[in-house]
Design a protein around this motif. Structure first.
Motif, short mmCIF file in Angstrom:
data_model
loop_
_atom_site.label_atom_id
_atom_site.label_comp_id
_atom_site.label_asym_id
_atom_site.label_seq_id
_atom_site.Cartn_x
_atom_site.Cartn_y
_atom_site.Cartn_z
N ASN A 231 7.77 6.58 16.14
CA ASN A 231 6.77 5.87 15.33
C ASN A 231 7.21 4.47 14.91
O ASN A 231 6.39 3.58 14.76
N ARG A 232 8.52 4.26 14.71
CA ARG A 232 8.98 2.93 14.32
C ARG A 232 8.80 1.93 15.47
O ARG A 232 8.67 0.72 15.24
N GLY A 251 2.11 12.86 10.47
CA GLY A 251 3.14 11.94 10.93
C GLY A 251 2.68 10.50 10.92
O GLY A 251 3.50 9.57 10.97
N THR A 252 1.37 10.30 10.86
CA THR A 252 0.83 8.94 10.81
C THR A 252 1.32 8.21 9.57
O THR A 252 1.47 6.99 9.58
N ARG A 253 1.60 8.95 8.50
CA ARG A 253 2.14 8.32 7.29
C ARG A 253 3.46 7.62 7.58
O ARG A 253 3.75 6.57 7.01
N ILE A 254 4.25 8.22 8.47
CA ILE A 254 5.55 7.63 8.81
C ILE A 254 5.33 6.29 9.50
O ILE A 254 6.01 5.30 9.21
N ARG A 257 4.27 3.75 6.95
CA ARG A 257 5.40 3.34 6.12
C ARG A 257 6.33 2.41 6.90
O ARG A 257 6.82 1.40 6.37
N CYS A 258 6.56 2.73 8.17
CA CYS A 258 7.38 1.85 9.03
C CYS A 258 6.76 0.47 9.10
O CYS A 258 7.46 -0.55 9.03
N ALA A 259 5.44 0.42 9.27
CA ALA A 259 4.75 -0.86 9.36
C ALA A 259 4.96 -1.69 8.10
O ALA A 259 5.22 -2.90 8.17
N MET A 260 4.86 -1.05 6.94
CA MET A 260 5.06 -1.78 5.68
C MET A 260 6.49 -2.28 5.57
O MET A 260 6.72 -3.43 5.17
N GLU A 261 7.45 -1.44 5.93
CA GLU A 261 8.86 -1.84 5.87
C GLU A 261 9.17 -2.96 6.85
O GLU A 261 10.05 -3.79 6.60
N LEU A 284 -4.21 4.77 1.90
CA LEU A 284 -3.64 3.49 2.33
C LEU A 284 -4.48 2.32 1.83
O LEU A 284 -3.94 1.27 1.43
N ILE A 285 -5.80 2.49 1.85
CA ILE A 285 -6.67 1.43 1.35
C ILE A 285 -6.43 1.20 -0.14
O ILE A 285 -6.36 0.07 -0.62
N LYS A 286 -6.25 2.29 -0.89
CA LYS A 286 -5.92 2.17 -2.32
C LYS A 286 -4.62 1.40 -2.52
O LYS A 286 -4.45 0.68 -3.49
#
Length: 398
Positions: A231-232, A251-254, A257-261, A284-286
């Motif tokens: 995913n990264r 797993g989409t949350r991972i 989160r990778c995208a944000m990092e 995610l929108i929130k």
């Protein structure tokens, strides 16, 4: 002239030895991307992996078992065998020193030391959007993934996904239907198709000029720990990540989160709050992800540099404007151009929920006969206005 050729040949041989050095460490036990990068920096040149003493290897940060594996020549042998097998499968590999290695991926904390590739490696340098989501999407989720991927691919963005069931497969298909390029990042070796029913999709991706990418050697079978690592890469190769549908523990949350990092933009398609798979994008929108309903929501967020690159890639002057006309609307299907019976049937169907054929016939029996409904559905499928799902269920396309 003979000396010049000899020098050039020596240079090529040295580069290939350096590439083998990266592969050798990637195949060495207990060696991950970060440890390999540190070892290479300390050794000074990748080809030195094969000539360094045991003490030097340990001094470069290799654990004792790993250093022994390299020093005894087992890593070199494994790398040569892997390179031969990759070539036999029609693939190749890229190391972090290769010019074709995607620059965006080098920006992340732990880029893979080696990428195994099937297809056109040059696609990896182009601006891309990762489209990710649940393996069990609603008709709405699958339709939105396919529509947005198609529309973004029409603007020459590369669509990156993981080729899993559900949203991933819909994203790849949308890009292919637009005649665009798509990249599938696998959590297996490039010779192990997962899921198996996507074998034709994998071949279609490669035949269309797209790419299959993995950081895992040939023969690597699916394992739960591989996919978070994968995913990264999805987010790292892309300028942004678009989440369509994802549950609370997906797993989409991972990937998000990778995208944000990694300082990548995050986009999310809002969902019906009563649908458990709407939890991911709505949350995610929130948290600040951009609410995305059409390709324009992504396009307007792209940097001017990326937009310029994409616009220069357009094959026809004004292609963006000519395609923009209908793509930005979820509701204008050009129904006024359809024959009456097809229009009646289409209006009865929904995008977010399928209708079983018997229910459709029963609901329209006062307006259209069953024979006319069958004919209308057939024509609407040909026009790609409706899609038939298993069990004679029908859903309206985006």
């Amino acid at each position: 002239m003979g000396t010049t050729l000899h020098g050039a040949g020596a240079g090529v041989a040295e580069r290939e030895l350096a590439r083998l050095g990266w592969v050798a460490l990637a195949l060495t036990p207990e060696m991950g991307p970060t440890r390999i990068a540190k070892a290479m920096a300390r050794l000074g040149a990748a080809e030195r992996v094969f000539e360094a003493s045991l003490t030097e290897l340990e001094g470069a940060g290799l654990p004792a078992r790993s250093a022994q594996f390299v020093f005894e020549g087992r890593a070199h042998e494994a790398a040569e065998n892997e390179a031969k097998r990759v070539a036999e499968t029609g693939g190749t590999f890229l190391t972090r020193e290769d010019a074709a290695y995607p620059e965006r991926l080098l920006e992340i904390y732990d880029p893979p030391a080696v990428l195994w590739i099937r297809g056109d490696a040059t696609v990896l340098a182009r601006p891309a959007i990762a489209v990710v989501g649940t393996r069990q999407p609603s008709p709405y989720g699958a339709g939105m993934a396919e529509m947005l991927s198609r529309d973004l691919a029409n603007r020459r963005l590369v669509i990156v996904s993981g080729m899993a069931r559900g949203v991933d497969s819909a994203a790849h298909k949308g890009a292919l239907d637009a005649g665009g390029k798509t990249v599938a990042v696998w959590g297996t070796g490039i010779d192990v198709v997962c899921p198996k029913e996507n074998k034709k999709l994998a071949e279609r991706i490669v035949e269309s000029g797209g790419t299959i990418v993995s950081e895992f050697p040939l023969g690597t079978f699916p394992a739960p720990q591989n996919f978070p690592l994968r995913n990264r890469i999805l987010s790292g190769m892309s300028v942004g990540v678009l989440v369509v549908e994802a549950g609370e523990y997906s797993g989409t949350r991972i990937t998000a989160r990778c995208a944000m990092e990694q300082n990548r933009d995050v986009y999310a398609v809002p969902g019906n709050v009563t649908n458990k798979n709407a939890w991911g994008p709505n949350t995610l929108i929130k948290q600040g992800a951009k609410l995305t309903a059409t390709w324009e929501d992504v396009w307007e967020d792209l940097s001017s540099e990326v937009k310029r690159e994409l616009e220069e890639a357009m094959e026809v002057v004004g292609e963006i404007e000519s395609k923009a006309g209908g793509a930005a609307s979820l509701f204008n299907d050009g129904e006024e151009t359809l024959p009456e019976q097809e229009r009646v049937v289409l209006n009865r169907l929904r995008r977010d929920e399928s209708i079983q054929l018997d229910e459709l016939i029963e609901g329209l029996e006062s307006q259209v006969g069953s024979a006319e409904i069958f004919a209308a559905l057939f024509e609407l499928e040909l026009r790609r206005r409706v899609k038939q799902l298993p069990g004679k269920n029908y859903v309206r396309c985006f």
